[in-house]
Motif scaffolding. Structure first.
Motif, PDB file in Angstrom:
ATOM      1  N   LEU A   1       0.720  -1.391   0.027  1.00 60.66           N
ATOM      2  CA  LEU A   1       0.020   0.001   0.051  1.00 60.66           C
ATOM      3  C   LEU A   1       0.857   1.192   0.000  1.00 60.66           C
ATOM      4  O   LEU A   1       0.468   2.367  -0.319  1.00 60.66           O
ATOM      5  CB  LEU A   1      -0.947   0.103   1.267  1.00 60.66           C
ATOM      6  CG  LEU A   1      -1.903  -0.952   1.405  1.00 60.66           C
ATOM      7  CD1 LEU A   1      -2.679  -1.014   2.719  1.00 60.66           C
ATOM      8  CD2 LEU A   1      -2.823  -0.958   0.306  1.00 60.66           C
ATOM      9  N   TYR A   2       2.119   1.209   0.410  1.00 57.04           N
ATOM     10  CA  TYR A   2       3.149   2.330   0.655  1.00 57.04           C
ATOM     11  C   TYR A   2       3.099   3.165  -0.512  1.00 57.04           C
ATOM     12  O   TYR A   2       2.945   4.338  -0.610  1.00 57.04           O
ATOM     13  CB  TYR A   2       4.415   1.768   1.118  1.00 57.04           C
ATOM     14  CG  TYR A   2       5.029   3.137   1.626  1.00 57.04           C
ATOM     15  CD1 TYR A   2       5.145   3.660   2.675  1.00 57.04           C
ATOM     16  CD2 TYR A   2       6.220   3.456   0.756  1.00 57.04           C
ATOM     17  CE1 TYR A   2       5.917   4.732   2.921  1.00 57.04           C
ATOM     18  CE2 TYR A   2       6.870   4.600   1.018  1.00 57.04           C
ATOM     19  CZ  TYR A   2       6.837   5.212   1.961  1.00 57.04           C
ATOM     20  OH  TYR A   2       7.541   6.412   2.257  1.00 57.04           O
ATOM     21  N   ASP A   3       3.505   2.672  -1.742  1.00 52.48           N
ATOM     22  CA  ASP A   3       3.574   3.269  -3.055  1.00 52.48           C
ATOM     23  C   ASP A   3       2.555   3.913  -3.461  1.00 52.48           C
ATOM     24  O   ASP A   3       2.483   5.216  -3.717  1.00 52.48           O
ATOM     25  CB  ASP A   3       4.241   2.346  -4.078  1.00 52.48           C
ATOM     26  CG  ASP A   3       4.723   3.187  -5.100  1.00 52.48           C
ATOM     27  OD1 ASP A   3       5.480   4.348  -4.923  1.00 52.48           O
ATOM     28  OD2 ASP A   3       4.612   2.665  -6.171  1.00 52.48           O
TER      29      ASP A   3
ATOM     30  N   VAL B   1      18.885   0.371  -0.678  1.00 53.91           N
ATOM     31  CA  VAL B   1      19.131  -0.460   0.351  1.00 53.91           C
ATOM     32  C   VAL B   1      17.905  -0.262   1.268  1.00 53.91           C
ATOM     33  O   VAL B   1      17.546   0.753   1.810  1.00 53.91           O
ATOM     34  CB  VAL B   1      20.467  -0.256   1.235  1.00 53.91           C
ATOM     35  CG1 VAL B   1      20.154  -0.817   2.651  1.00 53.91           C
ATOM     36  CG2 VAL B   1      21.471  -0.482   0.449  1.00 53.91           C
ATOM     37  N   ASP B   2      17.318  -1.682   1.565  1.00 57.25           N
ATOM     38  CA  ASP B   2      16.354  -1.242   2.655  1.00 57.25           C
ATOM     39  C   ASP B   2      16.060  -2.797   3.419  1.00 57.25           C
ATOM     40  O   ASP B   2      16.693  -3.918   2.976  1.00 57.25           O
ATOM     41  CB  ASP B   2      14.911  -1.206   1.781  1.00 57.25           C
ATOM     42  CG  ASP B   2      13.758  -0.726   2.930  1.00 57.25           C
ATOM     43  OD1 ASP B   2      13.395   0.715   2.845  1.00 57.25           O
ATOM     44  OD2 ASP B   2      13.241  -1.415   3.811  1.00 57.25           O
ATOM     45  N   ARG B   3      15.847  -2.644   4.645  1.00 60.08           N
ATOM     46  CA  ARG B   3      15.967  -3.933   5.605  1.00 60.08           C
ATOM     47  C   ARG B   3      14.434  -4.749   5.294  1.00 60.08           C
ATOM     48  O   ARG B   3      14.510  -6.023   5.761  1.00 60.08           O
ATOM     49  CB  ARG B   3      16.083  -3.481   7.040  1.00 60.08           C
ATOM     50  CG  ARG B   3      15.024  -2.862   7.716  1.00 60.08           C
ATOM     51  CD  ARG B   3      15.220  -2.551   9.190  1.00 60.08           C
ATOM     52  NE  ARG B   3      14.280  -2.084   9.786  1.00 60.08           N
ATOM     53  CZ  ARG B   3      14.087  -1.450  11.018  1.00 60.08           C
ATOM     54  NH1 ARG B   3      15.381  -1.633  11.705  1.00 60.08           N
ATOM     55  NH2 ARG B   3      13.399  -0.796  11.547  1.00 60.08           N
TER      56      ARG B   3
ATOM     57  N   SER C   1      18.751   9.835   1.315  1.00 57.36           N
ATOM     58  CA  SER C   1      17.987   9.069   2.171  1.00 57.36           C
ATOM     59  C   SER C   1      16.739  10.017   2.490  1.00 57.36           C
ATOM     60  O   SER C   1      17.019  11.415   2.650  1.00 57.36           O
ATOM     61  CB  SER C   1      18.587   8.776   3.523  1.00 57.36           C
ATOM     62  OG  SER C   1      17.859   7.690   4.353  1.00 57.36           O
ATOM     63  N   THR C   2      15.652   9.362   2.482  1.00 59.73           N
ATOM     64  CA  THR C   2      14.193  10.085   2.443  1.00 59.73           C
ATOM     65  C   THR C   2      13.205   9.383   3.703  1.00 59.73           C
ATOM     66  O   THR C   2      13.040   8.300   3.214  1.00 59.73           O
ATOM     67  CB  THR C   2      13.657  10.372   1.268  1.00 59.73           C
ATOM     68  OG1 THR C   2      13.193   9.170   0.547  1.00 59.73           O
ATOM     69  CG2 THR C   2      14.474  11.358   0.166  1.00 59.73           C
ATOM     70  N   ALA C   3      12.902  10.170   4.604  1.00 61.48           N
ATOM     71  CA  ALA C   3      11.883   9.831   5.645  1.00 61.48           C
ATOM     72  C   ALA C   3      12.358   8.624   6.210  1.00 61.48           C
ATOM     73  O   ALA C   3      11.649   7.512   6.232  1.00 61.48           O
ATOM     74  CB  ALA C   3      10.669   9.532   4.754  1.00 61.48           C
TER      75      ALA C   3
HETATM   76  C1  LIG Z   1       8.823   5.780   5.441  1.00 60.02           C
HETATM   77  S1  LIG Z   1       9.662   4.634   4.557  1.00 60.02           S
HETATM   78  C2  LIG Z   1      10.661   5.753   3.386  1.00 60.02           C
HETATM   79  C3  LIG Z   1      10.767   5.023   1.999  1.00 60.02           C
HETATM   80  C4  LIG Z   1      11.275   5.850   0.926  1.00 60.02           C
HETATM   81  N1  LIG Z   1      12.709   6.562   1.311  1.00 60.02           N
HETATM   82  C5  LIG Z   1      10.477   7.091   0.912  1.00 60.02           C
HETATM   83  O1  LIG Z   1      10.921   8.199   0.820  1.00 60.02           O
HETATM   84  O2  LIG Z   1       9.379   6.839   0.258  1.00 60.02           O
HETATM   85  C6  LIG Z   1      11.031   4.210   5.792  1.00 60.02           C
HETATM   86  C7  LIG Z   1      11.779   2.915   5.059  1.00 60.02           C
HETATM   87  O3  LIG Z   1      13.021   2.821   5.851  1.00 60.02           O
HETATM   88  C8  LIG Z   1      13.046   1.384   5.802  1.00 60.02           C
HETATM   89  N2  LIG Z   1      13.921   1.118   7.029  1.00 60.02           N
HETATM   90  C9  LIG Z   1      13.838   1.459   8.378  1.00 60.02           C
HETATM   91  N3  LIG Z   1      14.812   1.450   9.389  1.00 60.02           N
HETATM   92  C10 LIG Z   1      15.933   0.759   8.443  1.00 60.02           C
HETATM   93  C11 LIG Z   1      17.232   0.278   8.594  1.00 60.02           C
HETATM   94  N4  LIG Z   1      17.564   0.257   9.892  1.00 60.02           N
HETATM   95  N5  LIG Z   1      17.746  -0.080   7.667  1.00 60.02           N
HETATM   96  C12 LIG Z   1      17.181  -0.118   6.306  1.00 60.02           C
HETATM   97  N6  LIG Z   1      16.021   0.125   6.166  1.00 60.02           N
HETATM   98  C13 LIG Z   1      15.437   0.902   7.161  1.00 60.02           C
HETATM   99  C14 LIG Z   1      11.921   0.871   6.233  1.00 60.02           C
HETATM  100  O4  LIG Z   1      11.717  -0.619   5.890  1.00 60.02           O
HETATM  101  C15 LIG Z   1      11.144   1.403   4.994  1.00 60.02           C
HETATM  102  O5  LIG Z   1      11.084   0.888   3.943  1.00 60.02           O
END
Ligand SMILES: C[S@@+](CC[C@H](N)C(=O)[O-])C[C@H]1O[C@@H](n2cnc3c(N)ncnc32)[C@H](O)[C@@H]1O
Length: 181
Positions: A10-12, A56-58, A92-94
């Motif tokens: 749902l995020y995108d 990169v994402d976890r 990095s965003t959000a």
């Molecule tokens: C709010 S979303 C932002 C996604 C994208 N950067 C954006 O602006 O739409 C935060 C993302 O960070 C990832 N995330 C949170 N903590 C993390 C970590 N320690 N290492 C890698 N990814 C992480 C989450 O899985 C999620 O996909």
């Protein structure tokens, strides 16, 4: 249960509706060379952007929403699986604004380690009033001092975006990686 993973599909669509996807792209203005996007989610910055993009994402559930043909790596931002000075630009965003300072510290240090050029972040920056903090879902907005103590020299603080909630901040690592012989 990982709520973040369950909500990943749902995020995108949601971020497109609220206009975040367009705002988010501003982080790339002026970025050049190879790009690492930390906490990339569905990797929307990869679309039509730079040739050498790595996200990169976890959360695998987030990465699986990403575009095909893009290098996406499932890893924790506090332990990036890349060598020193690998990327020209780290964005990095959000991500950082959702973390507490103790979680941000190792992430910011890792970003500085793998960056040979510029950091560009779009995050809630302190001070931020309670309403804007709530919009950003940020318990503790990022303080510029945190960047400095993690090895960054802040070079610019942009205008507020997205209803004044997110600010573009640029920085360069204070310690340059040794150049390869
Ligand atoms: C709010 S979303 C932002 C996604 C994208 N950067 C954006 O602006 O739409 C935060 C993302 O960070 C990832 N995330 C949170 N903590 C993390 C970590 N320690 N290492 C890698 N990814 C992480 C989450 O899985 C999620 O996909």
């Amino acid at each position: 249960m990982d709520v973040g993973a369950a909500l990943a599909p749902l995020y995108d669509p949601l971020m497109r509706i609220v206009g975040w996807t367009r705002t988010q792209r501003g982080v790339l203005t002026g970025a050049d060379g190879s790009i690492l996007d930390v906490g990339c989610g569905p990797a929307r910055l990869a679309n039509g952007s730079h040739e050498h993009y790595v996200g990169v994402d976890r959360r695998m559930a987030m990465l699986s929403q990403g575009p095909g043909g893009t290098t996406l790596v499932c890893a924790d931002a506090a332990a990036l699986p890349f060598g020193d000075g690998t990327f020209d630009t780290v964005v990095s965003t959000a991500l950082l604004g959702l973390c507490l300072p103790a979680e941000r510290r190792p992430i910011l240090r890792e970003m500085a380690r793998v960056c040979r050029g510029t950091l560009r972040i779009l995050e809630p920056i302190a001070p931020l009033d309670p309403v804007r903090r709530a919009v950003a879902l940020s318990r503790q907005p990022v303080r510029l001092e945190e960047l400095r103590t993690a090895g960054w020299h802040v070079t610019c603080v942009g205008q507020d975006n997205f209803a004044g909630v997110y600010t573009l901040v640029c920085a360069t690592p204070t310690v340059r990686p040794a150049s390869n012989p």
